[in-house]
Design a protein around this motif. Structure first.
Motif, PDB file in Angstrom:
ATOM      1  N   GLU A   1       0.882 -56.655 -37.800  1.00 49.60           N
ATOM      2  CA  GLU A   1       1.298 -56.069 -39.078  1.00 49.60           C
ATOM      3  C   GLU A   1       0.078 -55.991 -39.986  1.00 49.60           C
ATOM      4  O   GLU A   1      -0.691 -56.949 -40.073  1.00 49.60           O
ATOM      5  CB  GLU A   1       2.392 -56.922 -39.734  1.00 49.60           C
ATOM      6  CG  GLU A   1       3.680 -57.000 -38.923  1.00 49.60           C
ATOM      7  CD  GLU A   1       4.668 -58.007 -39.504  1.00 49.60           C
ATOM      8  OE1 GLU A   1       4.408 -58.520 -40.614  1.00 49.60           O
ATOM      9  OE2 GLU A   1       5.685 -58.277 -38.848  1.00 49.60           O
ATOM     10  N   ILE A   2      -0.091 -54.849 -40.648  1.00 51.29           N
ATOM     11  CA  ILE A   2      -1.244 -54.630 -41.528  1.00 51.29           C
ATOM     12  C   ILE A   2      -0.756 -54.489 -42.966  1.00 51.29           C
ATOM     13  O   ILE A   2       0.207 -53.773 -43.239  1.00 51.29           O
ATOM     14  CB  ILE A   2      -2.017 -53.352 -41.133  1.00 51.29           C
ATOM     15  CG1 ILE A   2      -2.342 -53.346 -39.631  1.00 51.29           C
ATOM     16  CG2 ILE A   2      -3.289 -53.214 -41.967  1.00 51.29           C
ATOM     17  CD1 ILE A   2      -3.260 -54.428 -39.168  1.00 51.29           C
ATOM     18  N   SER A   3      -1.419 -55.177 -43.880  1.00 53.34           N
ATOM     19  CA  SER A   3      -1.081 -55.039 -45.302  1.00 53.34           C
ATOM     20  C   SER A   3      -2.373 -55.021 -46.128  1.00 53.34           C
ATOM     21  O   SER A   3      -3.440 -55.416 -45.643  1.00 53.34           O
ATOM     22  CB  SER A   3      -0.171 -56.178 -45.763  1.00 53.34           C
ATOM     23  OG  SER A   3      -0.805 -57.435 -45.610  1.00 53.34           O
ATOM     24  N   TYR A   4      -2.252 -54.546 -47.362  1.00 56.00           N
ATOM     25  CA  TYR A   4      -3.416 -54.437 -48.249  1.00 56.00           C
ATOM     26  C   TYR A   4      -3.052 -55.008 -49.608  1.00 56.00           C
ATOM     27  O   TYR A   4      -2.076 -54.585 -50.228  1.00 56.00           O
ATOM     28  CB  TYR A   4      -3.843 -52.976 -48.376  1.00 56.00           C
ATOM     29  CG  TYR A   4      -5.100 -52.758 -49.194  1.00 56.00           C
ATOM     30  CD1 TYR A   4      -6.352 -53.018 -48.648  1.00 56.00           C
ATOM     31  CD2 TYR A   4      -5.023 -52.295 -50.507  1.00 56.00           C
ATOM     32  CE1 TYR A   4      -7.520 -52.812 -49.386  1.00 56.00           C
ATOM     33  CE2 TYR A   4      -6.181 -52.087 -51.258  1.00 56.00           C
ATOM     34  CZ  TYR A   4      -7.421 -52.353 -50.700  1.00 56.00           C
ATOM     35  OH  TYR A   4      -8.560 -52.151 -51.434  1.00 56.00           O
ATOM     36  N   ARG A   5      -3.831 -56.003 -50.037  1.00 57.61           N
ATOM     37  CA  ARG A   5      -3.541 -56.652 -51.319  1.00 57.61           C
ATOM     38  C   ARG A   5      -4.832 -57.199 -51.916  1.00 57.61           C
ATOM     39  O   ARG A   5      -5.648 -57.777 -51.197  1.00 57.61           O
ATOM     40  CB  ARG A   5      -2.536 -57.784 -51.114  1.00 57.61           C
ATOM     41  CG  ARG A   5      -2.094 -58.470 -52.388  1.00 57.61           C
ATOM     42  CD  ARG A   5      -1.085 -59.557 -52.086  1.00 57.61           C
ATOM     43  NE  ARG A   5      -0.643 -60.220 -53.298  1.00 57.61           N
ATOM     44  CZ  ARG A   5       0.181 -61.262 -53.329  1.00 57.61           C
ATOM     45  NH1 ARG A   5       0.666 -61.739 -52.194  1.00 57.61           N
ATOM     46  NH2 ARG A   5       0.524 -61.813 -54.470  1.00 57.61           N
TER      47      ARG A   5
END
Length: 201
Positions: free
Chosen positions: A162-166
């Motif tokens: 899973e890829i996320s950006y924060r």
């Protein structure tokens, strides 16, 4: 393990200095920590604190080699792994001297190489618990990555990524439950590809 080799003594005093010199302080403290946790009945993979390294067991089974001095030598050999060339050389030497390696040792060796890749990419924020491992990429690395390409690439390696950006940082998370093989194989493949892409920039 140390007691079996040296006998009872001052754990951090002069009596143990030879053992620390033989394998290095980092590996020594890692072995001691692992054995203390094992004695307390703590499952290492269930720890949820943030780590700067991947949490893989470094235990060498008696079924592979029983002699404790040889085990120390194997630990030292594995801890020299920094490149793919080193990885293959150590593997070949172990097979030549002690026979076909078991999966635990292969995973241990792959972990050392993967950690070196993580260091190259300056990925030190690693969060690991019972069913998930998350790598937080630093802002400078995140800025050089094509998010869409990373998503496609990670999915092709394992659909459980899973890829996320924060906060200007990319997080790569892998659900480690019910995988066909140890999670380190998937992490290595993805980090190796990131390293290759980063070298092109």
């Amino acid at each position: 393990r140390d007691l079996a080799i040296r006998g009872a003594g001052d754990l951090l005093g002069r009596e143990q200095a030879g053992f620390i010199d033989a394998i290095g302080l980092d590996l020594y403290t890692k072995i001691v920590e692992e054995e203390i946790n094992r004695a307390k009945g703590i499952d290492i993979e269930k720890e949820s604190e943030e780590k700067s390294k991947l949490n893989i067991s470094t235990h060498i089974k008696d079924s592979y080699v029983e002699d404790e001095n040889i085990k120390i030598e194997i630990h030292k050999m594995i801890n020299t792994i920094k490149t793919k060339y080193d990885l293959q050389n150590v593997k070949n030497e172990l097979i030549d001297r002690f026979g076909e390696i078991d999966e635990d040792i292969e995973i241990y060796m792959l972990e050392k190489y993967t950690e070196n890749l993580l260091d190259k990419l300056k990925i030190t924020n690693i969060i690991q618990n019972q069913n998930r491992v998350t790598l937080v990429l630093p802002e400078t690395l995140s800025n050089n990555i094509d998010g869409e390409k990373l998503f496609i690439q990670s999915y092709s390696i394992c659909p459980k990524f899973e890829i996320s950006y924060r906060n200007k940082e990319i997080s790569i998370s892998l659900n480690t439950s019910n995988l066909k093989k140890n999670y380190i194989y998937y992490i290595y493949e993805l980090i190796n590809s990131l390293n290759q892409e980063n070298n092109k920039v």
